[in-house]
Scaffold this motif. Structure first.
Motif, short mmCIF file in Angstrom:
data_model
loop_
_atom_site.label_atom_id
_atom_site.label_comp_id
_atom_site.label_asym_id
_atom_site.label_seq_id
_atom_site.Cartn_x
_atom_site.Cartn_y
_atom_site.Cartn_z
N GLU A 1 90.07 26.26 26.37
CA GLU A 1 91.50 25.97 26.35
C GLU A 1 91.88 25.27 27.66
OE1 GLU A 1 95.81 28.16 25.65
OE2 GLU A 1 94.06 29.35 26.22
N ARG B 1 90.19 27.33 30.63
CA ARG B 1 89.74 28.68 30.29
C ARG B 1 88.58 28.60 29.30
NH1 ARG B 1 95.26 29.05 30.90
NH2 ARG B 1 95.94 30.61 32.44
N ALA C 1 86.56 30.91 26.78
CA ALA C 1 86.63 32.20 26.08
C ALA C 1 87.61 33.15 26.77
CB ALA C 1 85.24 32.84 25.99
N GLY C 2 88.75 32.60 27.21
CA GLY C 2 89.79 33.38 27.84
C GLY C 2 89.65 33.57 29.33
N ARG C 3 88.53 33.16 29.90
CA ARG C 3 88.27 33.35 31.34
C ARG C 3 88.64 32.07 32.10
NH1 ARG C 3 82.73 35.78 33.95
NH2 ARG C 3 83.20 35.40 36.13
N ASP C 4 89.39 32.22 33.16
CA ASP C 4 89.81 31.08 33.95
C ASP C 4 88.62 30.53 34.74
OD1 ASP C 4 90.95 29.23 35.69
OD2 ASP C 4 92.75 30.41 36.02
N THR D 1 92.55 22.19 22.96
CA THR D 1 91.91 23.44 22.53
C THR D 1 90.66 23.11 21.72
OG1 THR D 1 94.01 24.64 22.46
CG2 THR D 1 92.18 25.56 21.20
#
Length: 235
Positions: A3, A59, A61-64, A23
């Motif tokens: 993302e 990001r 998998a949701g990790r910055d 995305t």
């Protein structure tokens, strides 16, 4: 899987990316299209940590991962195959492949992965003991992709994999990318100037122009959009 929000990147006073939002779904192939200077390569360099972002966020998998360095990103499951078929020409095909998997420190995977890459790219199997400098352009591109895959990525960034290749060789590499996605669930972000090649394999496509996103849709929809093709994908 990936993302990107509000991504801004600059080369000195030149703003190469201006607020990009993208995305990428897990297990998909997303093509990034546009003419020269659109910002395609800059996008991949910003994701992979080669060009620090001025602002915005990336990001995985949701990790910055916005500020993560290239080596950290490899460990997190991101591999980048830059434009130009960058392999170490003094090393053999097998040595290049082993180098790609070294950071994992997993001898079992080195053996298994090597066998898998040679099966996936048969021309490399025939030349595994030869130095990379003896390979054709298409074979070097296969080696660059295979070396990146030796790190067992979840996300593969590919910059112009068909550039300068004969149509038949380019088609073989594109078919291999499709096989990878179908067989392994690998997520691919594919930069291509050849829109037809990219749209033939992608699930979704993003079009950039002068550092801004101007289109974002299913690949089949963009392939059928004459206005987008004439305005941003030709020339």
């Amino acid at each position: 899987m990936l993302e990107i929000t509000g991504l801004v990147a600059e080369y000195g006073p030149v703003r190469a990316l201006d607020g990009i939002d993208i995305t990428v779904e897990r297990g998909s192939i997303t093509a990034v299209l546009g003419v020269n200077g659109a910002g395609k390569t800059t996008l991949l360099r910003s994701i992979s940590g080669l060009l620090p972002a001025k602002s915005g966020a990336v990001r995985l998998a949701g990790r910055d991962i916005t500020r993560a360095g290239p080596e950290d990103l490899v460990r997190l499951g991101v591999s980048h195959v830059p434009e130009g078929r960058g392999v170490i020409v003094e090393l053999t095909v097998e040595e290049n492949l082993r180098l790609g998997g070294l950071w994992r420190r997993d001898r079992a995977w080195l053996k298994t992965g090597l066998a898998q890459m040679l099966e996936l790219f048969p021309p490399l199997a025939q030349r595994r003991r030869r130095r990379a400098e003896t390979l054709s352009g298409g074979e070097r591109q296969m080696l660059a992709i295979a070396r990146a895959l030796m790190s067992r990525p979840e996300l593969l960034l590919l910059d112009e994999p068909s550039l300068g290749l004969a149509p038949r060789t380019a088609a073989q590499i594109v078919a291999t990318l499709r096989t990878l996605r179908e067989d392994t669930g690998l997520t691919l972000l594919l930069v291509e100037q050849n829109a037809g090649t990219a749209l033939s394999v992608a699930d979704r496509a993003v079009v950039l122009n002068l550092g801004r996103k101007v289109a974002d849709d299913a690949a089949a929809s963009l392939a059928a959009d004459d206005r987008v093709r004439r305005a941003y994908l030709e020339g």
